[in-house]
Design an enzyme around this catalytic site. Sequence first.
Site, PDB file in Angstrom:
ATOM      1  N   SER A   1      -6.907  -9.430  -2.546  1.00 22.90           N
ATOM      2  CA  SER A   1      -7.237  -8.461  -1.494  1.00 22.90           C
ATOM      3  C   SER A   1      -6.251  -7.297  -1.442  1.00 22.90           C
ATOM      4  O   SER A   1      -6.496  -6.287  -0.808  1.00 22.90           O
ATOM      5  CB  SER A   1      -7.273  -9.159  -0.130  1.00 22.90           C
ATOM      6  OG  SER A   1      -5.979  -9.645   0.178  1.00 22.90           O
ATOM      7  N   ASN A   2      -5.113  -7.434  -2.106  1.00 21.70           N
ATOM      8  CA  ASN A   2      -4.127  -6.335  -2.128  1.00 21.70           C
ATOM      9  C   ASN A   2      -4.566  -5.184  -3.047  1.00 21.70           C
ATOM     10  O   ASN A   2      -4.177  -4.048  -2.845  1.00 21.70           O
ATOM     11  CB  ASN A   2      -2.775  -6.830  -2.674  1.00 21.70           C
ATOM     12  CG  ASN A   2      -2.143  -7.921  -1.844  1.00 21.70           C
ATOM     13  OD1 ASN A   2      -1.384  -8.731  -2.350  1.00 21.70           O
ATOM     14  ND2 ASN A   2      -2.459  -7.961  -0.542  1.00 21.70           N
TER      15      ASN A   2
ATOM     16  N   CYS B   1      -3.625  -4.762   9.734  1.00 20.11           N
ATOM     17  CA  CYS B   1      -4.543  -4.301   8.707  1.00 20.11           C
ATOM     18  C   CYS B   1      -5.518  -5.392   8.325  1.00 20.11           C
ATOM     19  O   CYS B   1      -6.677  -5.146   8.014  1.00 20.11           O
ATOM     20  CB  CYS B   1      -3.777  -3.864   7.459  1.00 20.11           C
ATOM     21  SG  CYS B   1      -2.876  -2.337   7.723  1.00 20.11           S
TER      22      CYS B   1
ATOM     23  N   ARG C   1      -5.683  -1.353  -2.539  1.00 22.74           N
ATOM     24  CA  ARG C   1      -4.813  -0.228  -2.169  1.00 22.74           C
ATOM     25  C   ARG C   1      -3.432  -0.281  -2.808  1.00 22.74           C
ATOM     26  O   ARG C   1      -2.755   0.723  -2.890  1.00 22.74           O
ATOM     27  CB  ARG C   1      -4.651  -0.175  -0.634  1.00 22.74           C
ATOM     28  CG  ARG C   1      -3.960  -1.384  -0.064  1.00 22.74           C
ATOM     29  CD  ARG C   1      -4.147  -1.515   1.420  1.00 22.74           C
ATOM     30  NE  ARG C   1      -3.513  -2.743   1.899  1.00 22.74           N
ATOM     31  CZ  ARG C   1      -4.028  -3.954   1.748  1.00 22.74           C
ATOM     32  NH1 ARG C   1      -5.199  -4.124   1.177  1.00 22.74           N
ATOM     33  NH2 ARG C   1      -3.367  -5.009   2.187  1.00 22.74           N
TER      34      ARG C   1
ATOM     35  N   ASP D   1      10.329  -7.041  -2.107  1.00 27.81           N
ATOM     36  CA  ASP D   1       9.147  -7.711  -1.568  1.00 27.81           C
ATOM     37  C   ASP D   1       9.264  -9.198  -1.867  1.00 27.81           C
ATOM     38  O   ASP D   1       9.668  -9.565  -2.970  1.00 27.81           O
ATOM     39  CB  ASP D   1       7.853  -7.142  -2.169  1.00 27.81           C
ATOM     40  CG  ASP D   1       6.667  -7.300  -1.218  1.00 27.81           C
ATOM     41  OD1 ASP D   1       6.412  -8.447  -0.799  1.00 27.81           O
ATOM     42  OD2 ASP D   1       6.025  -6.272  -0.904  1.00 27.81           O
TER      43      ASP D   1
ATOM     44  N   CYS E   1      20.552   4.548  18.915  1.00 25.89           N
ATOM     45  CA  CYS E   1      21.323   5.748  18.588  1.00 25.89           C
ATOM     46  C   CYS E   1      21.638   6.587  19.829  1.00 25.89           C
ATOM     47  O   CYS E   1      22.191   7.670  19.709  1.00 25.89           O
ATOM     48  CB  CYS E   1      20.589   6.580  17.536  1.00 25.89           C
ATOM     49  SG  CYS E   1      19.091   7.384  18.150  1.00 25.89           S
TER      50      CYS E   1
ATOM     51  N   CYS F   1      18.002   5.991  23.727  1.00 30.25           N
ATOM     52  CA  CYS F   1      17.638   5.111  22.612  1.00 30.25           C
ATOM     53  C   CYS F   1      18.661   3.982  22.519  1.00 30.25           C
ATOM     54  O   CYS F   1      19.870   4.240  22.483  1.00 30.25           O
ATOM     55  CB  CYS F   1      17.590   5.915  21.314  1.00 30.25           C
ATOM     56  SG  CYS F   1      17.284   4.897  19.868  1.00 30.25           S
TER      57      CYS F   1
ATOM     58  N   GLY G   1       0.810  -1.216   0.000  1.00 31.16           N
ATOM     59  CA  GLY G   1       0.000   0.000   0.000  1.00 31.16           C
ATOM     60  C   GLY G   1       0.839   1.260   0.000  1.00 31.16           C
ATOM     61  O   GLY G   1       0.514   2.233  -0.690  1.00 31.16           O
TER      62      GLY G   1
END
Lengths: 275, 903
Positions: free
Chosen positions: A68-69, A186, A72, A61, A246, A243, A40
């Site tokens: 269903s992708n 999601c 978006r 990826d 960093c 952190c 998305g």
Amino acid sequence: MDFTEEQVERYSRNILLDDVGGTGQRKLLDSSVLIIGAGGLGSPAALYLAAAGVGTIGIVDDDHVELSNLQRQVIHFTSDISRPKAESAAEKMRLLNPGVTVIPVMERLMAGNIVSVIKDYDFIIDGTDNFPSKFLINDACVLGGKPFSHGGILRFYGQTLTYVPGSACYRCLFQTLPPRGTVPSCGEAGILGVVAGILGMIQASEALRYILGIGELLTNRLLYMDQLTVEFRKLNTKPNPNCPVCGENRTILEPVDYEQPACSLKEGPAAKVNL
Amino acid sequence: MAMRIKSSIIAGMIRHAENDAPLEACGYLAGRGNHAVKMYAMANMDGSPEHYTFSPEEQFRVIKDARKEGLDIVAVYHSHPRSPSVMSAEDMKLAFDKSISYVIISLEKGTADLKSYKFTKGTVEQEDIEEVKLNFYEIPELYIHELDAFEKVTKDFIEGSLAQVEYRAHRVSFGIYEQRTNGTYMVRIRCTAGGMTPAQLAVTADLAGRYGSGRIHVTTRQEVQIHDVKVDGLGPVLRELLTIGLSTRGGGGNTVRNITVPEDSGISEDEIFDVTPHSVALTSRLIRDQDSWNLPRKFKIGFASAPGHRERIIVQDLGFEAVIRDGRRGFRVFGAGGMGAKPMMAELIHDFIEEKDIYRVSTAMKRLFDKHGNRRNRYAARLRFVWKNLGRKEFLRLYNGELDQLDKDDMGLLFNEIINEGTSTALESVNGEGPEFELWKSRYVLGQKQAGLTSVLIPLSLGDISSVDALELARFLEPFGENVLRFSQAQNIVLRNIPEGLLGNVSRHVAKRYPLASGPSLSGNAVSCAGADTCRLGLCLSRNLLSAVYSELGKTGVDLDGLKDVKVRISGCPNACGQHHGADIGFFGKVSRKDDRSYPAYYIVAGQGLNSGTPVFAERLGEISARNVPLFLREILEAYAAAGGAETGFSGFIESGRNGKIRTILDKYSQVPGFDEDKNYYFDWGADEAFSIAGMGRGECAAGLFDIIDHDADLIRKNIEGLSSERDEDKIRTSLADIVFSSSRMLLVTKGIEPRGRAEVFSQFIGSFIKKGLVEEKYSGIVEMAGDGDLDGLLKERDLVVELSQAVTALYNSMDNSLRFPGEGELKTPAAKFKDLRGVKCPLNFVKVKLILETMKGGETLEIFLDNGEPIENVPRSIQNQGDEIVSRKRNGDYWSVTIKKS
């Protein structure tokens, strides 16, 4: 700064901009951006960066396109179902702009391979859908000194921040992953496609402006948007001395893999954010 | 959509209703769409206070008449003498045509109430009525944006980021000229047909008072000018003018200029028809077209409404003469005429065109001019030079080609009839009686074709009227309606539609304020251009001369009323702004020399016959010092009166006296005393300083400078001719010295140098021509010899002297019309880079320029070629917007050369 006739015409609207011009267009053509996730967020980012003439674009990826992708992830079409997402996205980018080099990477980025994948790119866009990846990308970029844009979305909401060496990183704000099951994914909660589109484009804009060296990046600021009220809020942040990646006493010295379901995000930047 | 009705029609309908009350009045409104431009008052067959019926015959006649004029019936109107202005059941029933509007005038409440109704989907609805006021043109929407842009460049200019030369390119097409005094400007306001309403005059007068010199000037093209406006006043003046419907666009520059119409059009008994509506409609269309602002040179259009007006159009680029052919209105079309330094009578283009085709014809002519006009040489750029270059056949072939490309239907015009009528003013009539009133009436008042109405000429001294007088005139005229005044080509004001019974009021108003009105009309009809006091091109102070003429003529015992039609015209230079070619007796300025001193002088021209079967311009009669013009003119006019005056006609008088009486008078005034004898000859009229050509430098036209150059060229030629047969060594020596002197002096004037004495001639020549490389170094020796008076030396270099004169002559011949020599000016600094962007569309052309500029260093220049139209309009602006400088832009036919300097 020679351009071909085709380039002059293709990029004329960029060149017309005072802040871009031929010099800026040359910078774009000479730059490289890695987009992690052809979903998305990655879909609009990939299309716009290719269109703008970012010379080299990596797209990572390891998934395949599912029906269903398509609601978006607009870089993939119905005929692409079952194709590797990286391959599908690379094809669209090349069709849009044959002048850019697209490098599809059909792998899942893990602590073991992330450093070698990101090292050749000028800017990284995090378009992933899960917390382990987001923390992994943050850690790898911070440790490798790579600027990157973080993005996260859920339902009608999105958030993004940009890291450049020295600014607050994602972990400065969110030290660790939320406990399992506290945040819906999601897949569970749903997402309005345009929310992904808008946020992905903001990330692409960050990449472009970083390369061009113009305007103000979303560094030390977390942008939170609500597409129900169409509210955009910027929350000022600063590097967190505690952190783990960093801060002053670092505990994370190399990228670490976590395990969690995909597509998870806290609802809003609420509680644990260190502002 | 509101119904748009002219205010005169609204007034007409109300008057019709009032006259016919208590019966219902009725009629048609004709026009197009929702715009009514003509009213037909018709008879009510019913003769009833409650309903109306048209007679079929009248209905048929009206519809036929409207159709002939290309109009549709757009509304029916009728009155309700005793009921409100609503559609009654009876009205609904009688409204047969559901596509038109129904206007009702109710007199129920004493004052008239107008409403308009229209049927939509079977039900009747009231619609707004928009009153269209009298306007002599409609300003296009775009003008508002152009004004914004103009204010921006004015601001840039004030702040110093825009060069003078660049600013000039912007302002001139807005009718704004810089005056002779730096930093002051003249603003020229478009007044089609010389028309202005009293309300517009009032605001214009106020602006002249607040921002300008406190006077308004009427031009020979029937416009008005405001003088002495400071640069920061330009924006406000233009903006306020816009609020009252006035524009200055096309007041100057290479544009479609103000369209002229005889000041008596619409009221004269002799006229074919009123051409004012045509000039108004044509102006409104032409000023909407962007290509009207970028022509090779100015483009002048004029109309003639009566046969006696041929002179008005024969000297214009395009002239329309009203004719009626087979009962249809139309025009005979003339083209390619003009005055200027090289005048030409216009040629017949069409023997007849339909009236609606004037825009199409104008556009075709404009396009022909645009494509074939000479943009390189502004002195040979007007349409008449296109005619001369192409010849009749080719000119007409190309013109017809342009005409064929234009759609006949698309370009038809709609004409708003402009009604000439008296107003039912409540002004109390002032008794105008007595010999003075009668004398004034005989001189300045004319009848109109409209019974009971009169036209009054107000003679303006030098075409000027003070703001105060103009404001008072505007207030005085207000009760007389909107259509009450015109500016005439003789630079006067002509009132119209004045009821005869109110002449006493006008007389009283005029007598107090306009001194010329108490004298004969000859003076008021005399014309002068602005002259050197404001015009940068002028040589002589023509206005001051005309004042001197007024006063000299005041001393004569001769009855000038008998000579009122004699046209006296004065131009300050060979450009014919004072229209001297159309003079019965005229003058145009030149520079003359005596004993190395220049003095102001004029060429005399006389005997125009522009209205005759074979029209002729005034011919040159001789020349005379400026000083002697008034005396000379007075004596000529006295001689003309003695010879029978108007009975013989002026051109006849000139013809018969050319070698007799006139020659004698001319000889009498041709002497010019030396400076020490009488300095007056060396001072122009009204000047405090001795006449000087200093300041008439390069770049400005100063066509009279050629006289000075030619003077030396003549001397050189004569001396060289003399040399070949001369045996006397002394004379040869002197001749050689004279040749070097003339050669050295000849071109100094092109650099604005006016040397005092011989020594300066030589030193300036060496400095400005030899040292600058325009003339070879090898001549400096003989120039120095001449300066030292070494005549023997010159004798030895005789061949070189002749060669020098040839070199200077050759240099003169190679001079361009902006007084530059090869190797000078823009040629000296060729643009370092060049890109031909013709054929490249917006914005790609700018993209390419931008890419090149990015590779350049600050201060480097780039020359580009751009197409006309969108590219030249946009690209330079974009370049300026990003901060780079436009050094120059020049048009070459259908493309432009633009030089850019990177900031």
